[in-house]
Design a protein around this motif. Sequence first.
Motif, PDB file in Angstrom:
ATOM      1  N   ASP A 146       0.814  -1.215   0.000  1.00 17.24           N
ATOM      2  CA  ASP A 146       0.000   0.000   0.000  1.00 17.24           C
ATOM      3  C   ASP A 146       0.848   1.267   0.000  1.00 17.24           C
ATOM      4  O   ASP A 146       0.473   2.269   0.596  1.00 17.24           O
ATOM      5  N   GLY A 147       1.997   1.239  -0.691  1.00  9.51           N
ATOM      6  CA  GLY A 147       2.885   2.403  -0.689  1.00  9.51           C
ATOM      7  C   GLY A 147       2.216   3.668  -1.173  1.00  9.51           C
ATOM      8  O   GLY A 147       2.373   4.745  -0.578  1.00  9.51           O
ATOM      9  N   ALA A 148       1.456   3.582  -2.276  1.00  9.37           N
ATOM     10  CA  ALA A 148       0.788   4.779  -2.809  1.00  9.37           C
ATOM     11  C   ALA A 148      -0.221   5.326  -1.811  1.00  9.37           C
ATOM     12  O   ALA A 148      -0.384   6.547  -1.670  1.00  9.37           O
ATOM     13  N   ARG A 149      -0.900   4.436  -1.100  1.00  9.72           N
ATOM     14  CA  ARG A 149      -1.880   4.894  -0.106  1.00  9.72           C
ATOM     15  C   ARG A 149      -1.184   5.536   1.096  1.00  9.72           C
ATOM     16  O   ARG A 149      -1.668   6.534   1.646  1.00  9.72           O
ATOM     17  N   GLN A 150      -0.061   4.946   1.521  1.00  7.78           N
ATOM     18  CA  GLN A 150       0.692   5.569   2.615  1.00  7.78           C
ATOM     19  C   GLN A 150       1.118   6.981   2.240  1.00  7.78           C
ATOM     20  O   GLN A 150       0.978   7.924   3.023  1.00  7.78           O
ATOM     21  N   ILE A 151       1.662   7.115   1.031  1.00  4.81           N
ATOM     22  CA  ILE A 151       2.124   8.425   0.563  1.00  4.81           C
ATOM     23  C   ILE A 151       0.948   9.388   0.451  1.00  4.81           C
ATOM     24  O   ILE A 151       1.038  10.562   0.848  1.00  4.81           O
ATOM     25  N   ALA A 152      -0.177   8.906  -0.071  1.00  5.00           N
ATOM     26  CA  ALA A 152      -1.355   9.767  -0.228  1.00  5.00           C
ATOM     27  C   ALA A 152      -1.822  10.306   1.110  1.00  5.00           C
ATOM     28  O   ALA A 152      -2.190  11.484   1.228  1.00  5.00           O
ATOM     29  N   GLN A 153      -1.806   9.485   2.134  1.00  5.53           N
ATOM     30  CA  GLN A 153      -2.256   9.965   3.442  1.00  5.53           C
ATOM     31  C   GLN A 153      -1.330  11.048   3.973  1.00  5.53           C
ATOM     32  O   GLN A 153      -1.783  12.048   4.539  1.00  5.53           O
ATOM     33  N   ILE A 154      -0.028  10.869   3.786  1.00 14.99           N
ATOM     34  CA  ILE A 154       0.925  11.899   4.230  1.00 14.99           C
ATOM     35  C   ILE A 154       0.697  13.192   3.453  1.00 14.99           C
ATOM     36  O   ILE A 154       0.760  14.295   4.017  1.00 14.99           O
ATOM     37  N   LEU A 155       0.413  13.085   2.165  1.00 14.92           N
ATOM     38  CA  LEU A 155       0.156  14.284   1.362  1.00 14.92           C
ATOM     39  C   LEU A 155      -1.117  14.989   1.819  1.00 14.92           C
ATOM     40  O   LEU A 155      -1.191  16.228   1.795  1.00 14.92           O
ATOM     41  N   MET A 156      -2.104  14.211   2.237  1.00 15.41           N
ATOM     42  CA  MET A 156      -3.317  14.827   2.782  1.00 15.41           C
ATOM     43  C   MET A 156      -2.990  15.629   4.041  1.00 15.41           C
ATOM     44  O   MET A 156      -3.539  16.718   4.265  1.00 15.41           O
ATOM     45  N   GLU A 157      -2.089  15.105   4.850  1.00 12.37           N
ATOM     46  CA  GLU A 157      -1.657  15.844   6.042  1.00 12.37           C
ATOM     47  C   GLU A 157      -0.960  17.144   5.649  1.00 12.37           C
ATOM     48  O   GLU A 157      -1.150  18.191   6.292  1.00 12.37           O
ATOM     49  N   GLN A 158      -0.142  17.078   4.602  1.00 10.83           N
ATOM     50  CA  GLN A 158       0.550  18.278   4.133  1.00 10.83           C
ATOM     51  C   GLN A 158      -0.439  19.312   3.610  1.00 10.83           C
ATOM     52  O   GLN A 158      -0.262  20.517   3.820  1.00 10.83           O
ATOM     53  N   LEU A 159      -1.478  18.860   2.932  1.00  9.50           N
ATOM     54  CA  LEU A 159      -2.500  19.789   2.446  1.00  9.50           C
ATOM     55  C   LEU A 159      -3.207  20.479   3.610  1.00  9.50           C
ATOM     56  O   LEU A 159      -3.554  21.659   3.534  1.00  9.50           O
TER      57      LEU A 159
END
Length: 405
Positions: A359-372
């Motif tokens: 789930d690498g893409a999902r892990q990264i997506a969640q971190i990006l949501m935090e950045q947003l």
Amino acid sequence: MSGSVDVLFAISDTGGGHRSAAVAISAGLDEASGNALSWSIDDILRLTDFPGVRGAPEHYERLSTRWLRLYDLTFQLTNTTRTVDVLSRLVFLTARRNLVRLLLERQPRLVVSTHPLVHRLVVAARQTRRLPFRVVTVVTDLVSLHASWTYPGVDLALVPTDEAYRIMYRRGMRPSKLRRTGFPVHPKFANYITPRSETRRQLGLDERFTILLTAGGVGSGRLGELVVELERAFPEKQLLVVTGKNRAVYDELQRRHGSPYSHIYGFVDNMEALMAASDLVVTKAGPGTLMEALVMRKPVIVTEAVGMQERGNIDFVLNYELGLFCPTNERILGAVRELEEPQRYTDTVQRLEGAVPRDGARQIAQILMEQLSLVNERIGAEPRRPRLLPLRPWRGRLQRGRRMR
């Protein structure tokens, strides 16, 4: 896409891996936000007039297929952060106007760089106009990281392996700006659940031992020669050959009267189905295809490293016992014979279970949501509240194992 976006993916199409990573992460963002976010993918190096940089995709294709020694020499000569910093400043002088224009048009809240040569340019443009977006680097190499990946000017850097984390730290990245995630493999690989037999039926394939061969987006390496050798040694095997953008190899293989069980494809967008239909994946050491195969729990035979940045990927596969490295056709044939033995094949597949996160893409997506969310707080915008997928940690660190023979 034109107009403003929430996320701008800053890439360059030097090979297919950087765009593929951006597409994979964008799919993760779509899932996490319920398609509430807008995004674009832009080739940043196309915006510069610096000699040789604007045409980087075309130059990379020639270097990686015909002038590999020159490519490796360039890698070595530029592999210091000081050299990269100086070159980036020169490139920015010719890209500044176009890059600032793009950023003002897109008005991103977050810029995600999946290419090592673009985040310095983006940060410089941000400073020029004091733009409010954050910059996140997603590293797409596993072990042999070029110095250009390391840039403390970004707000956050996401790396796929412990090895990459240590290298970035040694080169000056603070732990507060480093996060370890899985590799950005498109969610469709982990989500693919159609049984192998049904997938083969849908693709018009036989029920026989099937080998998928690929050599990256530009079809580099000795792919055509290897197909001929495999057909001679294993006339009963089914071969799925993906030549990528290498039209010459595709035409050559299509013209010849090879095995009736060989299926030749050009550039494909259904690699997850081809992998699901296969028993074994033969590929170069490019991280994208390699990690896709491991996510789908397919045994891999690594044939070669195209460029110095891929050599560490071979060590990664061997150290964690995830596959075999076979630099000659003779050794590839031997590895196929070894892996088709039922017990050895079963043992290898079992060892791949849990080897790398799916789930690498999902892990990264969640971190990006935090950045947003951080951007929203900074500019006083009403924060969005999309549904977040749970961030699943690694189930313990992989232990280094013996080198596979």
